[in-house]
Design an enzyme around this catalytic site. Structure first.
Site, PDB file in Angstrom:
ATOM      1  N   TYR A  60      37.458  32.830 -45.196  1.00 34.23           N
ATOM      2  CA  TYR A  60      37.848  32.888 -43.858  1.00 34.23           C
ATOM      3  C   TYR A  60      36.869  33.406 -42.959  1.00 34.23           C
ATOM      4  O   TYR A  60      36.517  33.069 -41.943  1.00 34.23           O
ATOM      5  CB  TYR A  60      39.331  33.528 -43.608  1.00 34.23           C
ATOM      6  CG  TYR A  60      39.842  33.341 -42.025  1.00 34.23           C
ATOM      7  CD1 TYR A  60      40.693  32.177 -41.940  1.00 34.23           C
ATOM      8  CD2 TYR A  60      39.563  34.220 -41.128  1.00 34.23           C
ATOM      9  CE1 TYR A  60      40.873  31.986 -40.528  1.00 34.23           C
ATOM     10  CE2 TYR A  60      39.854  33.999 -39.742  1.00 34.23           C
ATOM     11  CZ  TYR A  60      40.772  32.830 -39.494  1.00 34.23           C
ATOM     12  OH  TYR A  60      41.031  32.608 -38.172  1.00 34.23           O
ATOM     13  N   PHE A 112      27.019  13.640 -18.338  1.00 42.26           N
ATOM     14  CA  PHE A 112      27.640  13.342 -19.394  1.00 42.26           C
ATOM     15  C   PHE A 112      29.226  13.334 -19.522  1.00 42.26           C
ATOM     16  O   PHE A 112      29.630  14.244 -18.848  1.00 42.26           O
ATOM     17  CB  PHE A 112      26.942  13.812 -20.822  1.00 42.26           C
ATOM     18  CG  PHE A 112      27.573  13.111 -22.005  1.00 42.26           C
ATOM     19  CD1 PHE A 112      27.114  11.803 -22.481  1.00 42.26           C
ATOM     20  CD2 PHE A 112      28.589  13.727 -22.837  1.00 42.26           C
ATOM     21  CE1 PHE A 112      27.743  10.937 -23.486  1.00 42.26           C
ATOM     22  CE2 PHE A 112      29.052  12.799 -23.950  1.00 42.26           C
ATOM     23  CZ  PHE A 112      28.786  11.556 -24.255  1.00 42.26           C
ATOM     24  N   THR A 113      29.969  12.474 -19.928  1.00 43.98           N
ATOM     25  CA  THR A 113      31.290  12.207 -19.923  1.00 43.98           C
ATOM     26  C   THR A 113      31.962  13.537 -20.165  1.00 43.98           C
ATOM     27  O   THR A 113      32.707  14.293 -19.334  1.00 43.98           O
ATOM     28  CB  THR A 113      31.920  10.994 -20.567  1.00 43.98           C
ATOM     29  OG1 THR A 113      31.439  11.323 -22.117  1.00 43.98           O
ATOM     30  CG2 THR A 113      31.461   9.860 -20.308  1.00 43.98           C
ATOM     31  N   ASP A 203      21.646  21.030 -23.364  1.00 49.95           N
ATOM     32  CA  ASP A 203      22.364  20.034 -24.211  1.00 49.95           C
ATOM     33  C   ASP A 203      21.450  19.462 -25.115  1.00 49.95           C
ATOM     34  O   ASP A 203      20.466  18.638 -25.026  1.00 49.95           O
ATOM     35  CB  ASP A 203      23.159  19.122 -23.348  1.00 49.95           C
ATOM     36  CG  ASP A 203      24.099  18.076 -24.248  1.00 49.95           C
ATOM     37  OD1 ASP A 203      23.902  17.950 -25.566  1.00 49.95           O
ATOM     38  OD2 ASP A 203      24.959  17.445 -23.826  1.00 49.95           O
ATOM     39  N   LYS A 246      24.708  14.250 -34.159  1.00 56.72           N
ATOM     40  CA  LYS A 246      23.816  13.403 -33.867  1.00 56.72           C
ATOM     41  C   LYS A 246      22.384  13.807 -34.490  1.00 56.72           C
ATOM     42  O   LYS A 246      22.378  13.473 -35.803  1.00 56.72           O
ATOM     43  CB  LYS A 246      23.559  13.245 -32.447  1.00 56.72           C
ATOM     44  CG  LYS A 246      24.570  12.425 -31.521  1.00 56.72           C
ATOM     45  CD  LYS A 246      25.826  13.183 -31.335  1.00 56.72           C
ATOM     46  CE  LYS A 246      26.630  12.696 -30.392  1.00 56.72           C
ATOM     47  NZ  LYS A 246      28.091  13.290 -30.211  1.00 56.72           N
ATOM     48  N   ARG A 370      29.337   1.571 -21.331  1.00 57.15           N
ATOM     49  CA  ARG A 370      28.539   2.762 -20.553  1.00 57.15           C
ATOM     50  C   ARG A 370      28.295   2.390 -18.980  1.00 57.15           C
ATOM     51  O   ARG A 370      27.115   2.129 -18.521  1.00 57.15           O
ATOM     52  CB  ARG A 370      27.416   3.286 -21.155  1.00 57.15           C
ATOM     53  CG  ARG A 370      27.414   3.696 -22.708  1.00 57.15           C
ATOM     54  CD  ARG A 370      28.044   5.257 -22.679  1.00 57.15           C
ATOM     55  NE  ARG A 370      29.556   5.407 -22.563  1.00 57.15           N
ATOM     56  CZ  ARG A 370      30.065   6.622 -22.902  1.00 57.15           C
ATOM     57  NH1 ARG A 370      29.384   7.493 -23.277  1.00 57.15           N
ATOM     58  NH2 ARG A 370      31.352   6.745 -22.628  1.00 57.15           N
ATOM     59  N   PHE A 437      37.904   5.867 -20.686  1.00 54.78           N
ATOM     60  CA  PHE A 437      37.246   4.625 -21.454  1.00 54.78           C
ATOM     61  C   PHE A 437      37.480   4.807 -22.948  1.00 54.78           C
ATOM     62  O   PHE A 437      37.395   3.673 -23.570  1.00 54.78           O
ATOM     63  CB  PHE A 437      35.622   4.902 -21.472  1.00 54.78           C
ATOM     64  CG  PHE A 437      35.331   6.450 -21.702  1.00 54.78           C
ATOM     65  CD1 PHE A 437      34.935   6.815 -23.113  1.00 54.78           C
ATOM     66  CD2 PHE A 437      35.088   7.239 -20.801  1.00 54.78           C
ATOM     67  CE1 PHE A 437      34.627   8.049 -23.525  1.00 54.78           C
ATOM     68  CE2 PHE A 437      34.613   8.568 -21.157  1.00 54.78           C
ATOM     69  CZ  PHE A 437      34.340   8.860 -22.306  1.00 54.78           C
TER      70      PHE A 437
HETATM   71  C1  P61 Z   1      28.213   9.434 -28.390  1.00 53.75           C
HETATM   72  F1  P61 Z   1      31.680   7.574 -25.695  1.00 53.75           F
HETATM   73  N1  P61 Z   1      28.259  11.703 -27.645  1.00 53.75           N
HETATM   74  O1  P61 Z   1      27.069   9.534 -27.768  1.00 53.75           O
HETATM   75  P1  P61 Z   1      30.795  15.601 -29.401  1.00 53.75           P
HETATM   76  N2  P61 Z   1      26.370  16.006 -25.032  1.00 53.75           N
HETATM   77  C2  P61 Z   1      26.015  14.748 -25.716  1.00 53.75           C
HETATM   78  C3  P61 Z   1      26.456  13.885 -26.368  1.00 53.75           C
HETATM   79  O2  P61 Z   1      26.220  12.498 -26.581  1.00 53.75           O
HETATM   80  C4  P61 Z   1      27.879  14.040 -26.897  1.00 53.75           C
HETATM   81  C5  P61 Z   1      28.533  15.234 -26.455  1.00 53.75           C
HETATM   82  C6  P61 Z   1      27.758  16.130 -25.756  1.00 53.75           C
HETATM   83  C7  P61 Z   1      28.768  10.842 -28.230  1.00 53.75           C
HETATM   84  C8  P61 Z   1      30.369  10.912 -28.722  1.00 53.75           C
HETATM   85  C9  P61 Z   1      31.087  10.537 -27.402  1.00 53.75           C
HETATM   86  O3  P61 Z   1      32.159   9.509 -23.616  1.00 53.75           O
HETATM   87  C10 P61 Z   1      31.907   9.795 -24.966  1.00 53.75           C
HETATM   88  O4  P61 Z   1      30.457  16.187 -30.540  1.00 53.75           O
HETATM   89  C11 P61 Z   1      24.604  14.401 -24.827  1.00 53.75           C
HETATM   90  O5  P61 Z   1      31.345  14.364 -29.420  1.00 53.75           O
HETATM   91  O6  P61 Z   1      31.945  16.298 -28.802  1.00 53.75           O
HETATM   92  C12 P61 Z   1      28.636  13.071 -27.632  1.00 53.75           C
HETATM   93  O7  P61 Z   1      30.018  15.899 -28.286  1.00 53.75           O
HETATM   94  C13 P61 Z   1      29.981  15.815 -26.991  1.00 53.75           C
HETATM   95  C14 P61 Z   1      31.229   9.138 -27.393  1.00 53.75           C
HETATM   96  C15 P61 Z   1      31.389  11.420 -26.703  1.00 53.75           C
HETATM   97  C16 P61 Z   1      31.734   8.667 -25.943  1.00 53.75           C
HETATM   98  C17 P61 Z   1      31.812  11.204 -25.111  1.00 53.75           C
HETATM   99  O8  P61 Z   1      28.874   8.482 -28.820  1.00 53.75           O
END
Ligand code: P61
Length: 445
Positions: A60, A112-113, A203, A246, A370, A437
């Site tokens: 833990y 970013f979303t 980021d 990623k 997107r 979305f």
């Molecule tokens: C992706 F449709 N990305 O690209 P988490 N910052 C950035 C990202 O690309 C990102 C996160 C933070 C995704 C997954 C995803 O609208 C969407 O590990 C530059 O996913 O929590 C994630 O990181 C967030 C797809 C996220 C989406 C949000 O496919």
């Protein structure tokens, strides 16, 4: 490891996409032939990473894997302090809660979303300070992730430096098409923010991919390694949020990293409320081990050359066929310009959503909208945002598909392009409040 893929009939795909409300997020993965929804958590782990999974120390507190992760972050990214989180948005939640006060502004190189939503939930307002070229799919600017310093200075003059929580700087810029920021722009941003005492929060979700683009395109970096450039980028910032799913090629994981001890103490305290203890933050020990190894693999020049080379292979095929895409091709995917592709559809008919559904129908290839659906609504007026970019993202997972898969994808996109006039728009029939979305449903007009 290999995974069988599933080939469907047109009838099966028609039923599936209707059942999914024309939203590719609502398809079952079994219904998909080639899955280009995202590069997030979908990359193939290496032999080393799988070996690391066997070395999980699931204590833990004080897991050995946490210290390996901390060492990797310190070595490759240079940040002093690390707070693990379950994924990127966990880190965004914590940094937003700590650094944003009601009424603050957060300038950044495009929204970013999830990042923007956490900023808003914390009482802040995102302000776009990316260069105008980033919003133009045809612009050949080599670094469309660059910051427009005039936009930042205007904001500082308008609201005052105390109202600026920090600058949110992303490498690479996802919503612009996986576009990199140049070292020159980042250095200039550092200089200006230093003058005003404003922090840069990075980021760093695709930082190694950004570093590779600097090596390839920016004068003076040809002889530096991706590893060296990655470190230079991080050194110009004060702290970072990371979705490790990623660049770092794990199925789950993320972290916050920073150089400021006070900020670290606050983040470490906050993580125990929302994520888990400060030495696991929502990850299993084995996942932290795979992540530590993935970080080291992500900054290898030969890996990046193969990874981004594959994305460009697909992009070049579509360019040769005259398909409208975001130019120049970025790093993690090829982005179709749905506005130009379906010029007979106005933006309120959700052209990118309709195009992603049409592509699935044609071949079982899954992509992601997107555009207007992703951009959501203004939280105050309730009106749709109408982003200039109305895109469909063909996202390439790392180390998963072959060039032959890319040929199939290109063939399908070209065939949909030839029959584009038969694609009808959509009507939204269900809209969730946050990040619509992911779960929105549509009907064909
Ligand atoms: C992706 F449709 N990305 O690209 P988490 N910052 C950035 C990202 O690309 C990102 C996160 C933070 C995704 C997954 C995803 O609208 C969407 O590990 C530059 O996913 O929590 C994630 O990181 C967030 C797809 C996220 C989406 C949000 O496919």
């Amino acid at each position: 490891m290999v995974e069988p893929v599933f080939m469907s009939t047109l009838k099966e795909r028609k039923e599936a996409i209707e059942r999914a409300g024309y939203n590719t997020f609502l398809l079952r993965s079994e219904e998909v032939y080639i899955d280009l929804l995202t590069d997030s958590g979908t990359s193939a782990m290496s032999d080393r990473q799988w070996a690391g999974m066997m070395l999980g120390d699931e204590a833990y507190a004080g897991s050995r894997n946490f210290f390996n992760l901390e060492n990797a972050i310190q070595k490759y990214y240079g940040y002093k302090y690390v707070v693990p989180t379950h994924q990127g948005r966990g880190a965004e939640h914590i940094i937003s809660k700590i650094m944003i006060k009601q009424g603050d502004f957060i300038p950044g190189n495009m929204y970013f979303t999830t990042t923007k939503l956490h900023q808003e939930l914390a009482g802040g307002k995102f302000v776009d300070i990316i260069i105008d070229e980033a919003h133009d799919p045809e612009s050949m600017h080599p670094f469309k992730g660059d910051v427009d310093l005039n936009k930042l200075e205007n904001l500082i003059n308008e609201v005052g430096q105390d109202q600026i929580a920090y600058v949110a700087m992303a490498t690479t810029v996802n919503m612009a098409g996986g576009q990199p920021i140049s070292m020159a722009s980042l250095k200039a941003l550092r200089k200006l923010t230093n003058q005003y005492g404003i922090k840069i929060i990075h980021d760093m979700t695709r930082v190694a991919e950004n570093a590779f683009m600097i090596q390839q395109k920016e004068e003076g970096y040809q002889h530096k390694s991706v590893e060296e450039i990655t470190r230079m980028i991080c050194d110009l910032t004060d702290g970072a949020t990371m979705s490790a799913k990623k660049d770092a090629m794990v199925n789950i994981g993320g972290f916050l990293a920073m150089n400021d001890k006070e900020l670290f103490d606050e983040a470490r305290n906050m993580v125990v409320i929302y994520e888990g203890l400060h030495t696991y933050g929502g990850m299993a020990g084995r996942d932290m081990e795979a992540l530590a190894i993935g970080i080291a693999e992500s900054v290898k020049d030969e890996h990046m050359k193969a990874r981004i080379g594959q994305v460009h292979y697909l992009g070049n095929k579509l360019l040769e066929a005259g398909v409208p895409i975001v130019k120049p091709v970025g790093t993690h995917g090829v982005f179709l310009d749905a506005r130009a592709f379906l010029s007979h559809l106005s933006q309120d008919k959700f052209p990118a959503q309709a195009l992603a559904a049409a592509l699935y129908l044609d071949s079982g290839v899954r992509a992601m909208e997107r555009g207007i659906v992703s951009a959501g609504r203004d939280p105050i007026t309730g009106e749709h945002h109408y982003p200039k970019l109305e895109l469909v993202r063909l996202t390439i997972p790392r180390r998963v598909y072959t060039q032959a898969h890319m040929d199939v994808v290109a063939e399908s996109v070209i065939s949909v392009f030839e029959n584009r006039n038969s694609i009808r728009g959509l009507k939204m029939v269900y809209e969730p409040k946050y990040l619509r979305f992911f779960q929105a449903r549509f009907e064909s007009l």
